[in-house]
Design a protein around this motif. Structure first.
Motif, PDB file in Angstrom:
ATOM      1  N   VAL A 143       1.000  -1.258   0.018  1.00 24.66           N
ATOM      2  CA  VAL A 143      -0.014   0.025   0.113  1.00 24.66           C
ATOM      3  C   VAL A 143       0.935   1.315  -0.041  1.00 24.66           C
ATOM      4  O   VAL A 143       0.633   2.132  -0.838  1.00 24.66           O
ATOM      5  N   VAL A 144       1.884   1.202   0.669  1.00 29.61           N
ATOM      6  CA  VAL A 144       2.714   2.194   1.064  1.00 29.61           C
ATOM      7  C   VAL A 144       3.681   2.700  -0.221  1.00 29.61           C
ATOM      8  O   VAL A 144       3.576   3.664  -0.799  1.00 29.61           O
ATOM      9  N   ILE A 145       4.035   1.523  -0.645  1.00 29.33           N
ATOM     10  CA  ILE A 145       4.826   1.533  -2.039  1.00 29.33           C
ATOM     11  C   ILE A 145       4.021   2.117  -3.215  1.00 29.33           C
ATOM     12  O   ILE A 145       4.485   3.089  -3.779  1.00 29.33           O
ATOM     13  N   ILE A 146       2.683   1.571  -3.464  1.00 30.73           N
ATOM     14  CA  ILE A 146       2.003   1.919  -4.738  1.00 30.73           C
ATOM     15  C   ILE A 146       1.850   3.847  -4.319  1.00 30.73           C
ATOM     16  O   ILE A 146       1.955   4.401  -5.414  1.00 30.73           O
ATOM     17  N   SER A 147       1.395   4.033  -3.244  1.00 25.39           N
ATOM     18  CA  SER A 147       0.897   5.486  -2.933  1.00 25.39           C
ATOM     19  C   SER A 147       2.212   6.153  -3.347  1.00 25.39           C
ATOM     20  O   SER A 147       2.197   7.307  -4.014  1.00 25.39           O
ATOM     21  N   MET A 148       3.240   5.797  -2.738  1.00 27.51           N
ATOM     22  CA  MET A 148       4.514   6.636  -3.267  1.00 27.51           C
ATOM     23  C   MET A 148       4.724   6.656  -4.619  1.00 27.51           C
ATOM     24  O   MET A 148       5.123   7.686  -5.279  1.00 27.51           O
ATOM     25  N   LEU A 149       4.664   5.342  -5.336  1.00 26.23           N
ATOM     26  CA  LEU A 149       5.016   5.524  -6.869  1.00 26.23           C
ATOM     27  C   LEU A 149       4.147   6.306  -7.516  1.00 26.23           C
ATOM     28  O   LEU A 149       4.404   6.819  -8.628  1.00 26.23           O
ATOM     29  N   THR A 150       2.869   6.591  -6.905  1.00 26.18           N
ATOM     30  CA  THR A 150       1.663   7.209  -7.571  1.00 26.18           C
ATOM     31  C   THR A 150       2.242   8.644  -7.759  1.00 26.18           C
ATOM     32  O   THR A 150       2.273   9.177  -8.919  1.00 26.18           O
ATOM     33  N   ARG A 151       2.725   9.284  -6.707  1.00 25.74           N
ATOM     34  CA  ARG A 151       3.304  10.586  -6.566  1.00 25.74           C
ATOM     35  C   ARG A 151       4.439  10.521  -7.585  1.00 25.74           C
ATOM     36  O   ARG A 151       4.557  11.470  -8.145  1.00 25.74           O
ATOM     37  N   TYR A 152       5.387   9.587  -7.319  1.00 24.15           N
ATOM     38  CA  TYR A 152       6.693   9.635  -8.358  1.00 24.15           C
ATOM     39  C   TYR A 152       6.164   9.776  -9.589  1.00 24.15           C
ATOM     40  O   TYR A 152       6.645  10.514 -10.533  1.00 24.15           O
ATOM     41  N   ALA A 153       5.396   8.871 -10.146  1.00 25.28           N
ATOM     42  CA  ALA A 153       5.130   8.756 -11.504  1.00 25.28           C
ATOM     43  C   ALA A 153       4.576  10.247 -11.910  1.00 25.28           C
ATOM     44  O   ALA A 153       4.743  10.746 -13.136  1.00 25.28           O
ATOM     45  N   ARG A 154       3.718  10.729 -11.385  1.00 24.35           N
ATOM     46  CA  ARG A 154       3.063  12.123 -11.627  1.00 24.35           C
ATOM     47  C   ARG A 154       4.312  13.197 -12.125  1.00 24.35           C
ATOM     48  O   ARG A 154       4.094  14.010 -12.596  1.00 24.35           O
ATOM     49  N   THR A 155       5.525  13.025 -11.397  1.00 28.52           N
ATOM     50  CA  THR A 155       6.539  13.916 -11.535  1.00 28.52           C
ATOM     51  C   THR A 155       7.561  13.613 -12.836  1.00 28.52           C
ATOM     52  O   THR A 155       8.129  14.351 -13.281  1.00 28.52           O
ATOM     53  N   GLN A 156       7.212  12.356 -13.115  1.00 23.99           N
ATOM     54  CA  GLN A 156       8.502  11.934 -13.902  1.00 23.99           C
ATOM     55  C   GLN A 156       7.780  11.462 -15.350  1.00 23.99           C
ATOM     56  O   GLN A 156       8.647  11.254 -16.312  1.00 23.99           O
ATOM     57  N   PHE A 157       6.602  11.080 -15.668  1.00 22.56           N
ATOM     58  CA  PHE A 157       6.183  10.684 -16.915  1.00 22.56           C
ATOM     59  C   PHE A 157       5.049  11.949 -17.500  1.00 22.56           C
ATOM     60  O   PHE A 157       4.601  12.657 -16.606  1.00 22.56           O
ATOM     61  N   THR A 158       5.044  11.765 -18.752  1.00 20.47           N
ATOM     62  CA  THR A 158       4.028  12.825 -19.338  1.00 20.47           C
ATOM     63  C   THR A 158       2.701  12.315 -19.255  1.00 20.47           C
ATOM     64  O   THR A 158       2.596  11.159 -19.077  1.00 20.47           O
TER      65      THR A 158
END
Lengths: 418, 1036
Positions: free
Chosen positions: B218-233
């Motif tokens: 749960v924690v990792i998925i939530s963090m990766l969601t934020r990460y992806a929104r900064t890194q991908f178009t």
């Protein structure tokens, strides 16, 4: 994440508290108790309450409130899921989850809670791991403990938490190796006055009781896996194999566990095993009404319908009732206005009927809506969806296990509108 | 009299004010059972929320107790009260510091756990040190604990942030699934803005995800969601340009990828973006509702629009779960269904309300049904709503009426039908229903007032019977607003209101004043007096809002000489055409909060909420996520995999990997990403390469902690610990390995029965190529191997000696150097019974050194040894050992299969101490596993001279298998052999140096006698072992 946990009984008494970070004063529960006062039923208390400094997330289960105190953002389901695991853990250890049980085993519950979270983050929530650390009480053991002064705290070094299969204990040994699977299906349905199906679906679950020595690797296959619309699995199930071959392949936990849950959603496929003929009417003038309910078998695939029970929440304005049942018996609680008619087995030759008069409080208006009927039933040896287990194979161990599959169909949320 | 006195004791304990005195006495007694009883009661007090802090001095004395349960309870107490009793708490710290060095990983972990939970600022430096050390511990469990400790220390002292970030950075690189969730949690709490720390670990986290425990997911998925929104178009501009071709790009070289990217004019999804989506998808099938929800929100926020709907089914499934789960899921569906009706429309009936649903569930379902309504389904929904309106739960009925109103405004085809239906409800017996209908009708009429003057008239007629203030106010407002349509009725209503004005609610009074003003402007002839009367009443009202309003209205409509400027516009002000109200969902725009969060649920920003950023217009450099791929380790499993794939005995590795790559692309979809089991197997298998092949990968591995000191010989006896240790030291090839293992496993498991002949060759192959010794481990893979193995045995293969983990590790440690002779340096040794990593012929020895002097000891090392040829692997020189500190090191000694003592010098900077280690014969063995059949066969080769046996007498109650295997395992490091006879127990091992097989049979012969037989070509060792066993079993 989770700062504190309070266990609260229905009358609002806090009988256990546990803190995983700094202590939070129990006065924080006042916000919750206030909301509880406002709610008509305990079920209506909002699960998430926002107070000036804390967030309170609670569940109501087995007549107990599990209230957790949160200080920062956290997915609410994360907390709710954990609270339910706590309740399940208590149930698993002591056979039931109730105030008395928790009070009787206060120290052990506290120790378990200590192991389940570290700094508010779940550490050990697998039953198999917990049981290795803190052994559940048995009558024999408690006698031995009193006599010898030994304890329930495991002194062996636990391996479960460290292994890559945290759900299974190491070194399991049984003299009789057995694996039982119960396929339990529940029919959720709403029928309208005329008996037409408004909505119906089947929710299934495969409960397992596996007592096998060593590290068995099991494969369970179905005759007709395509029936299953949506599935969820215990972490032990290899998802990829399900995807590609539609078989359940897994190294099981030791003991009881839920292997999978599934959903069958094709509406026309759902057989409704009983029909209900009912008429509840209130006379426009006077303070009287009549109730007449008959239950009969419909699509039962040749099996007997058992454990039939009809529950009705009568309107608040009912004063008293006077009914006769041709089969089974009924109980009525005038406080909650709950009418329960316990029928038992359905006999197609002689249909059970409940009829009689209802009287309203003097001057009360005729109720706007007739109460809906909630039906309970059970059919042994039948999975109503037609799901069938094909075979169970075991790899990895040499002995021959004893295997068994049982099917049961039950009514889930089965409601007849009137 | 005994029960009596017990009663009195009980009475005293529970009611006398000095009961804590009793507890204190019990705690200070020297009886373990009394102490335990007292601690249980103390913890009971804590659990009930009672104060037990005054017992602190008495409790803290027991912190070093040997009794595990007592110790645990003391820990519980300590953590609870340390903050209040800081000075006393410090007394316990040294115990934990000692425990942090314990060879047992669980003791180290629990010491760190408690130490870091003691919220005493003075020990911050100690905590910091402990965390740093634990972060490079060999045991992943200890490292996990250190990740938890990071958060605790951070909340105690925020100044440590920078140092803690360093530890987080280190732990993020960890490859153990145990650590991943916890360290990401620490990252989220301490430095969520340091996205740069994630880059290099992004792909690893994606790949580990399925195997991480559910809470960590749960924690990792939530963090990766934020990460992806900064890194991908954003994938939302155009849909559908991604295809399978795109997936392949991930496995191709970097140059190709970047070239792809620059060429990509239409939207091309970053392969890393795709990786995340693909690897989270299986988790939708998790039993944990929080995991399912977190994947759903990830898809909502990251996936192309046409892919989001795969989460629908799973979310609907959650509706079967507990009421509280339903509540949260329904809230999120409510938000989603506003933007994406299509997602949930097929499941509309799942949102039908049952009479047994809780109130908040009902209203959420209503909300969703309303959002889902469209031209096609509106009639079904309205029919359903009709049932709800009749509900006994009037609050819910009122909610339904609002919902009908919303449907009526949203779908113009049904506006009239709805309006008529609502008008019928005006004659309902229930006040709430009527009132709500009035309010909703008012809003609807405002949208299209022209045709509906008869409804207004109807409502005016009902006015006398309606008592709910909001409804009355609504009718009055309608009268005023449309007074020209009901010219006859409106003044009459005003007349009635003038009569009852004083007894009305404030909201009704305000609308009365409004109505009066409007009528005065349109029909002053009839209403002038009435208006003035009402304005006078209002002037002296108790409520200042009403007084205020009255004053304003009076000035506006009845101008006096001075300020008539505004009154010219009175008509335009009061009777301006007003925009129709918009009936919209409370969940509109809720998705400004990340779905699934607490903030979304309470619709305000919760503290610690991390904003989800908008997609960047241009993707940041994607090469930051590239990780140097370390040359894959040559291991037996991949090549086995290959052989199974029908081309036996081809061993060129690069060829092999390209093979597997092809297979990957051909896309048996299952091989590309792994499920829980396959990866657990790759971790679970402990391969110990024999002799000359001393774990090549551990040498090449960059992970410092393996090489840093000589503690390589896993300091932990525990089998599984060494497994996971191994897995963490597995190099980056992990992913590739798994890829290849998965299909292999699948095949093996389904075909091995029929293809025995085939598998036989495989096995021989494996053995020849790599001389692999594989341990029994808990994994899927190894069990398969074992089953294969046992099946193959009848085919008379030269079976390999399978090393297994030790059955039992005696805790007993021996004095190496007493502190008196060692001038303050004391040393103890014990045998951890682990295969030695330096050289397989060596026996590993664990040495704990303690400095009992008051000054630091420098340069502790091993000096001269005798016999001179003695082969020792020394531990690295210890530069400095502080006073009171201790350190555990490992060394390997080749005893050459004899019990002759190894003598060497233990040196410090100033002194030399001669010490010697004399091993018991049993420590010179390593356990192996074999089947009973093999055992017999081997035994058959070792008869006569090679056999020694003896008959002993033992106590009858010890004749079951458990008490036999225990003393045998204590004496000698042997593995159990499964036995088909209850009374015969077999054990097998091999000597460390020469690898000679040692077989032990214990046959129980009723009447408390037992026959011990030992078969080995090392007959001297055999007879020595026999002597030891006789001694041990006779005692038992």
């Amino acid at each position: 994440m989770i700062n504190s946990l309070f266990l609260i009984n229905p009358s609002g008494e806090i009988f256990l508290e546990k803190h995983w970070k700094s202590v939070v004063s129990r006065s924080v529960c006042d916000y919750f108790l206030e909301a509880k006062e406002k709610a008509l039923e305990p079920e209506d208390v909002p699960p998430v309450i926002h107070t000036p400094h804390h967030y309170l997330i609670s569940i109501y289960r087995d007549k107990l409130f599990f209230l957790s105190v949160i200080q920062t953002e956290v997915p609410p389901l994360f907390v709710i899921e954990f609270l339910h695991r706590v309740a399940e853990m208590i149930q698993d250890y002591f056979g039931e989850c109730s105030e008395t049980v928790v009070k009787d085993h206060m120290v052990m519950v506290y120790e378990l809670l200590e192991e389940m979270l570290d700094n508010g983050f779940p550490l050990a929530t697998e039953s198999n791991v917990l049981k290795e650390m803190i052994r559940p009480p048995t009558i024999l053991r408690s006698v031995v403990n009193t006599l010898t002064g030994t304890s329930n705290v495991g002194d062996t070094l636990l391996t479960g938490q460290l292994s890559t299969i945290p759900w299974r204990r190491a070194g399991v040994r049984y003299t009789n190796n057995e694996a039982y699977f119960d396929v339990v299906e529940e029919i959720d349905a709403i029928l309208d006055q005329s008996g037409t199906t408004v909505f119906a679906e089947i929710q299934g679950v495969v409960e397992a009781c596996v007592k096998l020595s060593g590290m068995p690797d099991l494969t369970l296959s179905f005759m007709n896996p395509r029936l299953l619309d949506d599935v969820s699995f215990h972490p032990c199930v290899r998802y990829k194999l399900w995807e590609s071959e539609r078989v359940l392949s897994f190294i099981p936990p030791d003991g009881n566990f839920t292997l999978m849950t599934y959903h069958v959603n094709a509406q026309n496929l759902v057989a409704i095993p009983v029909y209900v003929k009912q008429s509840i009417s209130f006379f426009e003038c006077g303070s009287d009404g009549r109730l007449d309910v008959t239950v009969g078998p419909k699509q039962t695939m040749g099996k007997t319908v058992e454990g039939v029970m009809v529950t009705v929440h009568l309107p608040k304005t009912i004063l008293s009732i006077n009914l006769t049942a041709t089969q089974g018996s009924y109980t009525y609680d005038n406080g909650t206005k709950l009418l329960v008619w316990d029928i038992g087995k359905l006999n197609p030759q002689k249909l059970p009927n409940l009829r009689g008069s209802l009287s309203l409080q003097a001057g009360a208006p005729k109720p706007e809506e007739n109460p809906s009927l909630n039906i309970d039933l059970k059919i042994q040896q039948l999975a109503i969806s037609g799901l069938k287990v094909n075979r169970l194979d075991m790899f990895g161990e040499k002995y021959k296990p004893f295997k068994g599959v049982k099917y049961i169909t039950k009514a889930g949320k089965f409601q007849v509108r009137t | 009299s005994l029960p009596n006195s017990l009663c009195i004791v009980h009475f005293l304990i529970s009611f006398s004010p000095s009961r804590n005195e009793d507890l204190k006495e019990m705690l200070e007694s020297n009886k373990e059972s009394l102490k335990l009883e007292a601690m249980k009661r103390v913890v009971g007090l804590i659990a009930k929320g009672k104060n037990a802090s005054e017992l602190f001095p008495a409790v803290v004395k027991n912190v070093a107790s040997k009794n595990i349960e007592l110790k645990k309870l003391v820990y519980v107490y300590l953590v609870r009260y340390a903050e209040e009793q800081q000075d006393l708490a410090l007394l316990s710290i040294s115990t934990f510091q000692r425990a942090l060095k314990d060879p047992n990983q669980l003791i180290r972990a629990s010491a760190l756990r408690v130490l870091s939970s003691i919220r005493v600022p003075i020990i911050v430096p100690i905590m910091m040190l402990a965390i740093k050390e634990a972060a490079s511990d060999m045991s992943p469990y200890v490292r996990k604990t250190s990740a938890h400790a990071i958060q605790k220390l951070y909340s105690l002292d925020q100044d440590q942030k920078e140092l803690l970030i360093e530890v987080i950075e280190k732990l993020l690189k960890d490859k153990s699934t145990l650590v991943a969730g916890s360290v990401v949690m620490a990252f989220e709490e301490v430095c969520p803005d340091r996205i740069d720390l994630i880059h290099k670990n992004y792909r690893k986290l994606c790949n580990l995800l399925v195997d991480v425990e559910e809470w960590g997911q749960v924690v990792i998925i939530s963090m990766l969601t934020r990460y992806a929104r900064t890194q991908f178009t954003s994938p939302w501009k155009e849909d559908g340009v991604f295809d399978e071709h795109n997936e392949r790009a991930f496995y191709e070289s970097d140059e190709e990828k970047t070239r792809d990217e620059t060429e990509a004019k239409p939207y091309m999804m970053d392969p890393d973006h795709r990786l995340l989506l693909r690897n989270t998808k299986p988790l939708l099938q998790s039993r944990n509702t929080a995991v399912v929800m977190s994947v759903a929100q990830l898809y909502w926020h990251l996936a192309p629009k046409n892919e989001v709907s795969i989460v629908t089914k799973s979310l609907v499934r959650l509706l079967r779960s507990h009421r509280e789960v339903q509540y949260i899921v329904l809230q999120n569906i409510a938000t989603m269904s506003i933007q994406r009706k299509g997602m949930f429309e097929p499941y509309m009936k799942s949102f039908y309300v049952r009479s047994t649903d809780a109130t908040h569930i009902k209203s959420l379902k209503l909300e969703i049904l309303t959002s889902l309504a469209n031209e096609a389904n509106i009639s079904t929904i309205l029919r359903e709503f009709q049932t709800y309106v009749k509900s006994q739960d009037k609050q819910f009925a009122a909610g339904t009426i609002q919902a009908i109103g919303r449907c009526a405004t949203n779908i113009s085809e049904v506006t009239d039908t709805c309006l008529n239906g609502l008008v019928l409800l005006l004659s309902n017996r229930d006040e709430t229903v009527v009132a709500e209908s009035v309010v909703v009708i008012r809003k609807l009429l405002q949208i299209q007032p022209t045709q509906h003057s008869d409804i207004i008239k109807h409502m005016a007629k009902l006015f006398d019977n309606i008592t709910v203030p909001m409804a009355r106010a609504s009718i009055l407002w309608l009268m005023g607003e449309y007074c020209e349509r009901v010219p006859k009725i409106a003044p009459d209503v005003l007349r009635k209101m003038a009569k009852s004005f004083t007894s009305e609610e404030d909201i009704v009074k305000l609308q009365t004043v409004n109505l009066a003003a409007k009528l005065y402007l349109t029909n002053s002839k009839q209403t002038k007096l009435l208006t003035q009367y009402i304005l006078n009443l209002g002037k002296y009202d108790q409520n200042y809002d009403i007084r205020d309003r009255t004053r304003f209205i009076r000035q506006l409509i009845v101008p006096n000489d001075k300020n008539g400027a505004l009154s010219k516009y009175a008509h335009r002000i009061l009777l301006a055409p007003k925009p129709a109200p918009v009936l919209e969902s409370a969940y509109k725009d809720r998705d400004r909060y990340q779905l699934g969060t607490l903030s979304h649920t309470i619709n305000t920003k919760a503290s610690g909420y991390l904003e989800l950023s908008d997609w960047p217009a241009v993707a940041p450099d994607q090469s930051v996520r590239n990780v140097e791929v370390i040359e894959p380790v040559k291991e037996w499993a991949p090549s086995l995999g290959k052989t199974v794939k029908s081309k036996p005995a081809k061993s060129s590795d690069d060829k092999f990997y390209s093979d597997s790559g092809e297979e990957e692309e051909k896309g048996s979809g299952s091989s590309s990403s792994e499920d829980g089991s396959s990866s657990s197997s790759s971790e679970g298998v402990l391969h110990i390469l024999q002799n000359e092949r001393v774990c090549p990968e551990s040498g090449s591995d960059a992970e410092s902690h393996v090489q840093k000191n000589s503690s390589q010989t896993s300091e932990e006896s525990d089998k599984s610990s060494s497994q996971s240790e191994k897995s963490s030291s597995e190099s980056d090839s992990e992913k590739k390995e798994r890829k290849t293992k998965t299909p292999l496993q699948k095949k093996t498991s389904w075909t091995y029965v029929t293809k025995q002949q085939h598998t036989k060759t495989i096995f021989v192959n494996v053995i020849n190529q790599h001389s692999v010794l594989q341990t029994f481990s808990y994994s899927h893979w190894s069990t398969l191997c074992v089953s294969l193995f046992t099946q193959l045995c009848p085919l008379s293969l030269a079976f390999p000696l399978q090393l297994s983990g030790p059955a039992f590790v005696p805790e007993k440690s021996h004095d190496l150097l007493h502190r008196m002779t060692g001038k303050g340096l004391s040393a103890q040794y014990q045998f951890p019974r682990q295969p030695c990593l330096y050289q397989p012929t060596m026996v590993s020895v664990q040495i704990s050194l303690t400095n009992t002097t008051d000054h630091p000891l420098e340069q502790i090392h091993i000096g001269d040894r005798s016999p001179t040829g003695l082969n020792i692997h020394c531990f690295n020189t210890i530069e400095c050992l502080e006073p009171e500190a201790s350190v555990t090191v490992f060394m390997g000694i080749d005893f050459n299969d004899s019990t002759q003592a190894a003598n060497f010098q233990l040196c410090t900077k100033e002194d030399h101490f001669s010490v010697s280690i004399q091993p018991a014969i049993g420590e010179l063995l390593l356990p192996i596993t074999m089947t009973e059949l093999d055992f017999r066969k081997e035994q058959g080769k070792l008869l006569g001279m090679n056999e020694s046996s003896a008959t002993i007498t033992m106590a009858a109650e010890n004749m079951t298998s458990q008490p036999i295997s225990r003393p045998v395992a204590t004496v000698a490091n042997l593995g159990m052999v499964p036995s088909s006879q209850d009374n015969v127990h077999r054990f097998a091992g091999k000597t460390a140096n020469s690898g000679a097989v040692v077989l032990v049979t214990v046959e129980l012969r009723g009447e408390s006698t037992a026959l011990i037989t030992i078969n080995t070509e090392k007959s001297v060792m055999g007879s020595m072992l026999l002597r030891d066993l006789k001694l041990a079993l006779a005692q038992a």
